[in-house]
Design a protein around this motif. Structure first.
Motif, short mmCIF file in Angstrom:
data_model
loop_
_atom_site.label_atom_id
_atom_site.label_comp_id
_atom_site.label_asym_id
_atom_site.label_seq_id
_atom_site.Cartn_x
_atom_site.Cartn_y
_atom_site.Cartn_z
N ALA A 124 0.85 -1.20 0.00
CA ALA A 124 0.00 0.00 0.00
C ALA A 124 0.88 1.25 0.00
O ALA A 124 1.87 1.32 0.74
N PRO A 126 0.68 5.82 -0.98
CA PRO A 126 -0.13 6.96 -1.42
C PRO A 126 -0.10 7.07 -2.94
O PRO A 126 0.90 6.71 -3.58
N CYS A 145 -1.35 -1.39 -3.99
CA CYS A 145 -2.63 -0.91 -3.48
C CYS A 145 -2.52 0.61 -3.40
O CYS A 145 -1.82 1.13 -2.52
N VAL A 147 -3.53 4.09 -2.55
CA VAL A 147 -4.39 4.73 -1.56
C VAL A 147 -4.44 6.22 -1.84
O VAL A 147 -3.40 6.89 -1.84
N PHE A 155 -5.38 10.08 3.94
CA PHE A 155 -4.65 8.86 3.61
C PHE A 155 -4.65 7.90 4.80
O PHE A 155 -4.91 6.70 4.66
N THR A 158 -8.11 6.30 5.31
CA THR A 158 -8.37 5.27 4.31
C THR A 158 -7.56 4.02 4.59
O THR A 158 -8.04 2.89 4.44
N LEU A 159 -6.33 4.21 5.03
CA LEU A 159 -5.47 3.08 5.36
C LEU A 159 -6.07 2.26 6.51
O LEU A 159 -6.07 1.02 6.46
N ASP A 161 -9.20 2.01 7.19
CA ASP A 161 -10.34 1.29 6.61
C ASP A 161 -9.88 0.03 5.88
O ASP A 161 -10.53 -1.03 5.95
N ILE A 162 -8.76 0.14 5.16
CA ILE A 162 -8.22 -1.01 4.42
C ILE A 162 -7.85 -2.13 5.39
O ILE A 162 -8.16 -3.30 5.18
#
Length: 393
Positions: A124, A126, A145, A147, A155, A158-159, A161-162
């Motif tokens: 993952a 950015p 991935c 993001v 960022f 969202t991370l 959430d992942i």
């Protein structure tokens, strides 16, 4: 029997190089005697400090330095980068187990990915990002991935959430702050959250710290290794390219987690014999004696930033001043946005004779922006602004 016509296995995974379109157009214009101001590639124009150059010349005259060197870097150079980290960040590192010399930051990143990432491993990072951050993963057969990073806080959200929803979870987080191309900057609390997440989920962190010494208006970029426990999950890549105007010398370091450093050292032992030893000796002198030069280089980039930002704003192109890096990340003016970043960059080159990097070259989420590099002196930058002002009118 001739070589077949099918595309080679790894080459077919790489997209066409978007920046080549602008570079070819720039070359054609210059061949036609057009005076193009090139603010595209982040290639420092300043001279390497004289002390470093003098040491290189002296060391190169010694035949003992003409032999193969050490793949992981000579001990004194590793000791010197560790001393710099102690002095600048208060971080204690073992030069034998937690530091390795690399042939620039790209070498560190690409070979580290080959060493620790396997088929299907999720990395993952950015987006937009420096191209090797995405395609180094592809070449190592990992799965990028991407993001979104409208800002560092988004960022991070969202991370999280992942990590809550994704399966499998990321094997690695690949970061770079201050960031190329977006110029996004973070504080130490951001890194604390990143280390907390990675530690909880057993994720490796690689932090590309290429712009470690380019912070403006009092902002000092933090090292992720300043976070307690970071070395249990993270490595940081430091380069002398921007801090010391040594881009062509190709001197970098990977520092931190012992297991990842050992993996990189093993891969490199098969691939290279290290950097030409006189360059390593000169780099020791740079780390030891040229901190004042890094401050002057930083001040120069800040001055160039101010000239460019002031000029763009007066020309009717509002752009926020970055707090770090050697770039300006500019949203395409509204009336040209529908063109897309590549076509806008071509138009800017044709009409204003100014070369910039189209945002789409840094990934899908870079669309709508162009990147200026602060690599021209004030006179040339002002020339570029005049061209842009005339074009926007």
């Amino acid at each position: 029997m001739p070589v077949g016509t099918e595309e080679f296995y790894r080459i077919q995974k790489l997209p066409p190089y978007v920046f080549a379109v602008v570079n070819e157009m720039k070359a054609r214009l210059r061949a036609d005697q057009q005076d193009v101001v090139d603010l595209g590639m982040g290639n420092p124009d300043g001279a390497t400090p004289r002390t470093i150059v003098s040491k290189l010349v002296e060391a190169a005259r010694n035949p003992r330095n003409h032999r193969y060197s050490m793949s992981r870097g000579i001990p004194r150079l590793r000791e010197e980068i560790v001393k710099r980290y102690k002095a600048n960040y208060g971080v204690s590192l073992d030069p034998e187990k937690e530091a390795i010399v690399t042939i620039g930051a790209k070498d560190a990143l690409a070979h580290l990915l080959f060493a620790v990432i396997g088929p299907g491993d999720i990395v993952a990072s950015p987006n937009p990002c420096y191209p090797i951050h995405q395609y180094g993963v592809v070449m190592a057969e990992g799965t990028p991935c991407l993001v979104p990073m409208p800002d560092p806080a988004s960022f991070l959200n969202t991370l999280e959430d992942i990590y809550r929803s994704a399966s499998p979870k990321p094997k690695m987080l690949l970061l770079s702050f201050p960031q190329n191309p977006t110029t996004a900057c973070v504080d130490l609390d951001f890194f604390k959250e990143i280390v907390r997440l990675a530690s909880r989920h057993g994720t490796m962190i690689v932090h590309d710290f290429a712009y470690a010494d380019l912070g403006f208006d009092g902002y000092v970029p933090p090292s992720i290794l300043q976070v307690e426990g970071a070395s249990e999950v993270a490595v940081e890549i430091f380069s002398m390219s921007k801090s010391y105007n040594m881009a062509g010398w190709r001197v970098g370091f990977c520092l931190g987690n012992q297991r990842m450093i050992a993996a990189l050292a093993r891969i490199k032992s098969y691939l290279d014999y290290g950097i030409f030893q006189p360059i390593q000796i000169a780099a020791i002198i740079g780390l030891r004696e040229c901190e004042e030069d890094t401050r002057k280089i930083n001040a120069l980039y800040q001055k160039r930033r101010d000239v460019l930002i002031t000029g763009l704003n007066r020309a009717g192109w509002p752009v926020e001043p970055p707090k770090g890096t050697m770039f300006v990340w500019a949203p395409i003016p509204e009336r040209f946005r529908a063109l897309g970043s590549l076509e806008f960059s071509k138009l800017l080159l044709e009409k204003a004779l100014v070369a910039v990097s189209p945002g789409i070259g840094f990934g899908p989420l870079g669309e709508g922006f162009v990147r200026f590099a602060l690599i021209e002196n004030d006179h040339r930058t002002k020339q570029a602004i005049r061209g842009i002002r005339h074009f926007l009118k």
